[in-house]
Scaffold this active site. Sequence first.
Site, mmCIF file in Angstrom:
data_model
loop_
_atom_site.group_PDB
_atom_site.id
_atom_site.type_symbol
_atom_site.label_atom_id
_atom_site.label_comp_id
_atom_site.label_asym_id
_atom_site.label_seq_id
_atom_site.Cartn_x
_atom_site.Cartn_y
_atom_site.Cartn_z
ATOM 1 N N GLU A 28 -45.470 -70.218 28.492
ATOM 2 C CA GLU A 28 -46.126 -71.434 28.017
ATOM 3 C C GLU A 28 -47.202 -71.844 29.022
ATOM 4 O O GLU A 28 -46.939 -71.937 30.225
ATOM 5 C CB GLU A 28 -45.115 -72.580 27.884
ATOM 6 C CG GLU A 28 -44.039 -72.369 26.836
ATOM 7 C CD GLU A 28 -44.495 -72.751 25.434
ATOM 8 O OE1 GLU A 28 -45.672 -73.143 25.268
ATOM 9 O OE2 GLU A 28 -43.664 -72.672 24.513
ATOM 10 N N ASP A 76 -51.163 -71.608 18.568
ATOM 11 C CA ASP A 76 -51.380 -71.462 20.007
ATOM 12 C C ASP A 76 -51.395 -69.987 20.456
ATOM 13 O O ASP A 76 -50.819 -69.145 19.785
ATOM 14 C CB ASP A 76 -50.307 -72.253 20.781
ATOM 15 C CG ASP A 76 -48.872 -71.840 20.427
ATOM 16 O OD1 ASP A 76 -48.570 -71.698 19.226
ATOM 17 O OD2 ASP A 76 -48.071 -71.651 21.360
ATOM 18 N N HIS A 134 -48.243 -68.909 24.845
ATOM 19 C CA HIS A 134 -48.183 -70.155 24.087
ATOM 20 C C HIS A 134 -48.996 -71.229 24.810
ATOM 21 O O HIS A 134 -49.389 -71.052 25.961
ATOM 22 C CB HIS A 134 -46.747 -70.690 24.010
ATOM 23 C CG HIS A 134 -45.720 -69.744 23.510
ATOM 24 N ND1 HIS A 134 -45.151 -69.860 22.249
ATOM 25 C CD2 HIS A 134 -45.092 -68.680 24.100
ATOM 26 C CE1 HIS A 134 -44.229 -68.918 22.086
ATOM 27 N NE2 HIS A 134 -44.180 -68.190 23.188
ATOM 28 N N HIS A 139 -48.915 -66.752 20.331
ATOM 29 C CA HIS A 139 -47.931 -67.191 19.350
ATOM 30 C C HIS A 139 -48.542 -67.175 17.943
ATOM 31 O O HIS A 139 -47.877 -66.859 16.959
ATOM 32 C CB HIS A 139 -47.454 -68.594 19.724
ATOM 33 C CG HIS A 139 -46.148 -68.982 19.129
ATOM 34 N ND1 HIS A 139 -45.619 -70.242 19.243
ATOM 35 C CD2 HIS A 139 -45.240 -68.286 18.398
ATOM 36 C CE1 HIS A 139 -44.462 -70.303 18.622
ATOM 37 N NE2 HIS A 139 -44.207 -69.130 18.088
#
Length: 198
Positions: free
Chosen positions: A118, A164, A36, A154
Amino acid sequence: MSGFDGWLPQATRYDSPHFDARPGPVPADITLLVVHNISLPGGQFGGPHVSDLLTGRMDYNADPSFADLRGLKVSSHFFIRRDGRVMQYVSANDRAWHAGRSCFGGREKCNDFSIGVELEGSDVVAFEAAQYAALADLTVALKRHYPLTDIQGHEHIAPGRKTDPGPLFDWEYYQNLLKKEAMLVAASAELGLLIGLP
């Protein structure tokens, strides 16, 4: 693989309350890594707000753009800063809430069988070399404990809903780093066998 608690020692630990148990067997059912990007406020890096969101400590009045996040309960297993520092919020043995409505390989609810990472960034800013290096190191470390067979963005598991890590994430560069890391790990293991290390 048995006995691993899902917390990687190379990551700085920040416990999130936003997780629950995985429905499938651990580690056998953990086969997907999801990449992400995130920045809060959007396009701004280095602040505390991403960690605050992922740990349920968000000050929604800190920026007008945070109003839409009020009451949102999300988390990710890992967060990689622009300088390559790695934070961990949820044990990889547990289910973090990062993917939302998603599907991969004919299976819905990707949170059930994935690990979420992330990257501090956005769809319109290139990622840093330190982030790619940290992501490759992290991927190799996770593969020692989990049978990860697929790596997706993602955007790939929630097409039309998410974008993303975006068009500036260099998948080829990341894959090449992964290959180099795997070769180094294999060479180290072979050297250990040659000199009698466990």
